[in-house]
Design an enzyme around this catalytic site. Structure first.
Site, PDB file in Angstrom:
ATOM      1  N   THR A 165       1.117  10.397   3.113  1.00 16.32           N
ATOM      2  CA  THR A 165       0.397  11.413   2.350  1.00 16.32           C
ATOM      3  C   THR A 165      -0.908  11.822   3.042  1.00 16.32           C
ATOM      4  O   THR A 165      -1.549  12.778   2.617  1.00 16.32           O
ATOM      5  CB  THR A 165       0.102  10.923   0.912  1.00 16.32           C
ATOM      6  N   GLU A 210       0.017  -3.377   4.578  1.00 14.80           N
ATOM      7  CA  GLU A 210      -1.134  -2.458   4.657  1.00 14.80           C
ATOM      8  C   GLU A 210      -1.259  -1.803   6.034  1.00 14.80           C
ATOM      9  O   GLU A 210      -1.022  -2.441   7.039  1.00 14.80           O
ATOM     10  CB  GLU A 210      -2.425  -3.248   4.431  1.00 14.80           C
ATOM     11  N   ASP A 211      -1.694  -0.525   6.029  1.00 18.34           N
ATOM     12  CA  ASP A 211      -1.905   0.171   7.308  1.00 18.34           C
ATOM     13  C   ASP A 211      -3.381   0.348   7.646  1.00 18.34           C
ATOM     14  O   ASP A 211      -3.706   0.739   8.768  1.00 18.34           O
ATOM     15  CB  ASP A 211      -1.237   1.557   7.299  1.00 18.34           C
ATOM     16  N   LYS A 231     -10.940  -1.178  -1.737  1.00 16.59           N
ATOM     17  CA  LYS A 231     -10.695  -2.010  -0.563  1.00 16.59           C
ATOM     18  C   LYS A 231     -11.876  -1.818   0.389  1.00 16.59           C
ATOM     19  O   LYS A 231     -12.356  -0.698   0.495  1.00 16.59           O
ATOM     20  CB  LYS A 231      -9.400  -1.579   0.135  1.00 16.59           C
ATOM     21  N   LYS A 268      -8.428   7.187   5.701  1.00 17.64           N
ATOM     22  CA  LYS A 268      -7.232   6.477   5.254  1.00 17.64           C
ATOM     23  C   LYS A 268      -7.600   5.207   4.488  1.00 17.64           C
ATOM     24  O   LYS A 268      -8.395   4.406   4.983  1.00 17.64           O
ATOM     25  CB  LYS A 268      -6.330   6.147   6.449  1.00 17.64           C
ATOM     26  N   ASP A 307       0.874  -1.159   0.000  1.00 19.32           N
ATOM     27  CA  ASP A 307       0.000   0.000   0.000  1.00 19.32           C
ATOM     28  C   ASP A 307       0.922   1.224   0.000  1.00 19.32           C
ATOM     29  O   ASP A 307       2.108   1.104   0.319  1.00 19.32           O
ATOM     30  CB  ASP A 307      -0.858  -0.063   1.275  1.00 19.32           C
ATOM     31  N   LEU A 308       0.399   2.389  -0.351  1.00 18.64           N
ATOM     32  CA  LEU A 308       1.268   3.579  -0.436  1.00 18.64           C
ATOM     33  C   LEU A 308       1.145   4.464   0.808  1.00 18.64           C
ATOM     34  O   LEU A 308       2.076   4.568   1.608  1.00 18.64           O
ATOM     35  CB  LEU A 308       0.910   4.368  -1.711  1.00 18.64           C
ATOM     36  N   ASP A 309      -0.028   5.086   0.966  1.00 18.20           N
ATOM     37  CA  ASP A 309      -0.222   6.031   2.065  1.00 18.20           C
ATOM     38  C   ASP A 309      -0.215   5.279   3.396  1.00 18.20           C
ATOM     39  O   ASP A 309      -1.023   4.379   3.605  1.00 18.20           O
ATOM     40  CB  ASP A 309      -1.553   6.772   1.861  1.00 18.20           C
ATOM     41  N   ARG A 330     -11.210   8.558  -3.152  1.00 20.60           N
ATOM     42  CA  ARG A 330     -11.498   9.998  -3.156  1.00 20.60           C
ATOM     43  C   ARG A 330     -12.998  10.271  -3.113  1.00 20.60           C
ATOM     44  O   ARG A 330     -13.466  11.093  -2.319  1.00 20.60           O
ATOM     45  CB  ARG A 330     -10.896  10.614  -4.427  1.00 20.60           C
ATOM     46  N   SER A 366      -2.459   0.499  -4.353  1.00 21.01           N
ATOM     47  CA  SER A 366      -2.949   1.692  -3.643  1.00 21.01           C
ATOM     48  C   SER A 366      -4.292   2.159  -4.191  1.00 21.01           C
ATOM     49  O   SER A 366      -4.580   1.994  -5.376  1.00 21.01           O
ATOM     50  CB  SER A 366      -1.916   2.810  -3.802  1.00 21.01           C
ATOM     51  N   ALA A 367      -5.087   2.790  -3.327  1.00 23.29           N
ATOM     52  CA  ALA A 367      -6.359   3.386  -3.763  1.00 23.29           C
ATOM     53  C   ALA A 367      -6.134   4.699  -4.499  1.00 23.29           C
ATOM     54  O   ALA A 367      -7.019   5.196  -5.190  1.00 23.29           O
ATOM     55  CB  ALA A 367      -7.252   3.625  -2.549  1.00 23.29           C
TER      56      ALA A 367
HETATM   57  P1  B16 Z   1      -6.338   9.985  -4.420  1.00 22.91           P
HETATM   58  P2  B16 Z   1      -3.593   4.227  -0.075  1.00 22.91           P
HETATM   59  C1  B16 Z   1      -5.359   6.244  -0.253  1.00 22.91           C
HETATM   60  O1  B16 Z   1      -4.050   5.764  -0.412  1.00 22.91           O
HETATM   61  C2  B16 Z   1      -5.410   7.237   0.894  1.00 22.91           C
HETATM   62  O2  B16 Z   1      -5.120   6.580   2.124  1.00 22.91           O
HETATM   63  C3  B16 Z   1      -6.794   7.841   0.986  1.00 22.91           C
HETATM   64  O3  B16 Z   1      -6.848   8.793   2.025  1.00 22.91           O
HETATM   65  C4  B16 Z   1      -7.130   8.509  -0.362  1.00 22.91           C
HETATM   66  O4  B16 Z   1      -8.452   9.055  -0.334  1.00 22.91           O
HETATM   67  C5  B16 Z   1      -7.005   7.471  -1.476  1.00 22.91           C
HETATM   68  O5  B16 Z   1      -5.699   6.926  -1.473  1.00 22.91           O
HETATM   69  C6  B16 Z   1      -7.290   8.070  -2.839  1.00 22.91           C
HETATM   70  O6  B16 Z   1      -6.278   8.989  -3.165  1.00 22.91           O
HETATM   71  O7  B16 Z   1      -7.295  11.090  -4.099  1.00 22.91           O
HETATM   72  O8  B16 Z   1      -4.905  10.447  -4.573  1.00 22.91           O
HETATM   73  O9  B16 Z   1      -6.782   9.183  -5.618  1.00 22.91           O
HETATM   74  O10 B16 Z   1      -3.534   4.131   1.425  1.00 22.91           O
HETATM   75  O11 B16 Z   1      -4.576   3.267  -0.702  1.00 22.91           O
HETATM   76  O12 B16 Z   1      -2.230   4.169  -0.705  1.00 22.91           O
HETATM   77 MG    MG Z   2      -2.795   3.175   3.381  1.00 23.89          MG
END
Ligand code: B16
Ligand code: MG
Length: 217
Positions: A16, A168-169, A144, A44, A8-10, A48, A113-114
């Site tokens: 982020t 994953e967090d 997810k 988290k 996962d990224l964030d 979006r 990542s999302a």
């Molecule tokens: P974006 P992850 C997620 O990242 C974030 O945790 C979440 O807060 C955010 O809304 C989502 O990505 C979408 O991000 O607006 O940049 O498309 O934890 O899945 O890496």
């Molecule tokens: Mg995350």
């Protein structure tokens, strides 16, 4: 046998969430309300579109689908301005080192990542070359805890679920990995990530020995 790590990224590679929070808070303030850092925890790992729905609910604000698209776009423009200024120093402790260790050991790496901004972020912090595949919000239709993002990650690497370990967090992310029949290392607290096979505080605590031990579970 474990042949790949899917990250996962964030919250795992970079934090982020602080930038998401600032951008969403600015939007909420413009709409005449505010929300707390504690509420931000619920965003988290959430997409979006779903994040905006939750935030509008907290402010008791109702918007048409067209207005919602406009608001999400505005938030994303502010967010992108911030992530475009990210530096390699913002990589979370141990993340780069573990990616390098994994690759040196012959393991494959993928992002799951999302975020639809993941390539920009990885590029800015200089980690893009360490990933064999990127699967993010641009490539999936289900969020997810649906396993789609991780299953597509495994597929992109040419591997099956049993050969991949997810990092994953978020609770929904841990559930997504489990739903995809993958081993999962939770990043955070064992009291929160109860379904993970192993929980560590961060990738600075991860080793190849701990990874291989997951094979025996
Ligand atoms: P974006 P992850 C997620 O990242 C974030 O945790 C979440 O807060 C955010 O809304 C989502 O990505 C979408 O991000 O607006 O940049 O498309 O934890 O899945 O890496
Ligand atoms: Mg995350």
């Amino acid at each position: 046998m474990i042949k790949a790590c899917i990250f996962d990224l964030d919250g795992v590679i970079v934090d982020t969430a602080v930038y998401h929070y600032q951008a969403w808070k600015r939007l909420a303030n413009e709409l005449g309300f505010d929300f707390t850092e504690h509420q931000n925890e619920q965003l988290k790992g959430v997409s979006r579109v779903r994040s905006l729905e939750l935030i509008l609910g907290w402010g008791n604000v109702s918007k048409t689908p067209v207005e919602q698209t406009e608001l999400a776009t505005r938030k994303n423009q502010w967010y992108v301005e911030m992530i475009n200024r990210m530096q390699p120093s913002e990589i979370l402790p141990g993340a780069k080192e573990f990616l390098q260790t994994a690759k040196a050991a012959g393991l494959k790496t993928a992002l799951g990542s999302a975020s639809k901004n993941s390539a920009t972020i990885l590029e800015r912090v200089g980690l893009l070359p360490l990933f064999d595949a990127i699967v993010d919000g641009n490539h999936v239709t289900a969020s997810k805890p649906d396993p789609e993002v991780f299953l597509k990650g495994a597929e992109a690497l040419g591997l099956n679920s049993a050969e991949c370990v997810v990092f994953e967090d978020a609770i929904a992310g841990v559930q997504a990995a489990k739903a995809g029949s993958m081993k999962v290392v939770g990043i955070g607290s064992p009291e929160v990530l109860t379904e993970a096979d192993l929980v560590i505080a961060g990738l600075h605590e991860m080793t190849l020995e701990k990874l291989q031990a997951l094979d025996l579970l």
